[in-house]
Design an enzyme around this catalytic site. Structure first.
Site, PDB file in Angstrom:
ATOM      1  N   VAL A  44      24.792  -4.340  42.786  1.00  0.00           N
ATOM      2  CA  VAL A  44      24.863  -5.783  42.491  1.00  0.00           C
ATOM      3  C   VAL A  44      26.098  -6.400  43.157  1.00  0.00           C
ATOM      4  CG1 VAL A  44      25.073  -7.482  40.640  1.00  0.00           C
ATOM      5  CG2 VAL A  44      23.561  -5.507  40.342  1.00  0.00           C
ATOM      6  N   CYS A  45      27.220  -5.697  43.064  1.00  0.00           N
ATOM      7  CA  CYS A  45      28.471  -6.193  43.660  1.00  0.00           C
ATOM      8  C   CYS A  45      28.330  -6.346  45.168  1.00  0.00           C
ATOM      9  CB  CYS A  45      29.617  -5.223  43.393  1.00  0.00           C
ATOM     10  SG  CYS A  45      29.727  -4.708  41.700  1.00  0.00           S
ATOM     11  N   THR A  46      27.624  -5.437  45.772  1.00  0.00           N
ATOM     12  CA  THR A  46      27.451  -5.497  47.229  1.00  0.00           C
ATOM     13  C   THR A  46      26.769  -6.808  47.614  1.00  0.00           C
ATOM     14  OG1 THR A  46      27.333  -3.092  47.304  1.00  0.00           O
ATOM     15  CG2 THR A  46      26.411  -4.271  49.198  1.00  0.00           C
TER      16      THR A  46
END
Ligand code: BEZ
Length: 212
Positions: A44-46
């Site tokens: 998700v952070c990517t």
């Protein structure tokens, strides 16, 4: 104690993917967005960091500097940035704080021990040029943030700051806004709102968005 709206954003010096950062000095006269990520190399952070890189011009237009944080070391951040650039078809253009000792995560209460003992939740702070915290949002680790909403709130905050108006529910850029109730002087109202305003109730006065 946890931070609240109106508090001064704690200052810190910490390593980042772009070298050591002294936070208040780095912010200078800009607005700031500081946002945390559970860990490097997480899916998700990517996507969030790729999205943020693509919004560079939108943040710049609003005089906002963006800085991310993850509780991993610089070398890990650098490898992860390569992945972000490759998979999200962009170039990360802002620093990622390397908060391996969790100094900043603890200062900003980004670790919620009942959610995870070690990983930061998805916290996001908007900080104004006086270093005052103006927005705090907390998302669960599994939900990517809505950056259109982040920009929308920044627009609203800046309208209040610079034009004495607030924004109604579900307001979008370009919709009518409301005049802050504290503004009552008829001369000031005339000067600030040359396009006029509608008084629906003495406390509810609608006016076209002043900066358009
Ligand atoms: C993440 O990408 O950070 C994530 C994905 C699924 C569950 C929790 C976190």
């Amino acid at each position: 104690m946890s931070l609240r709206l109106g508090d001064t954003a704690p200052d810190f010096t910490q390593e980042s993917s772009e070298g050591p950062i002294s936070f208040h000095k780095w912010l200078g006269d800009s607005w700031g967005v500081l946002f945390s990520h559970p860990a490097d190399f997480t899916p998700v952070c990517t996507t969030e960091l790729g999205l943020t890189a693509k919004l560079k011009d939108e943040f710049a237009k609003r005089n906002v500097k963006v800085i991310a944080l993850s509780v991993d070391p610089v070398e890990s951040h650098k490898k992860w940035i390569n992945d972000i650039n490759e998979t999200q078809h962009t170039t990360v253009n802002f620093p990622i704080i390397a908060d391996a000792d969790r100094k900043v995560a603890n200062l900003y209460d980004m670790i919620h021990p009942n959610a995870s003992a070690t990983a930061t939740v998805r916290s996001l702070f908007v900080i104004d040029p006086k270093k005052v915290i103006r927005l705090i949002i907390t998302y669960p680790a599994s939900t990517g943030r809505n950056f259109d909403e982040v920009l929308r709130v920044i627009d609203s905050l800046q309208l209040t700051e610079y034009h004495s108006v607030a924004t109604p529910g579900n307001w979008k850029n370009g919709d009518d806004v409301v005049i802050v109730p504290s503004l009552q002087d008829p001369e000031v109202l005339k000067q600030k709102f040359p396009k006029g305003f509608k008084t629906l109730r003495p406390y509810l006065r609608m006016t076209p968005q002043p900066n358009r």
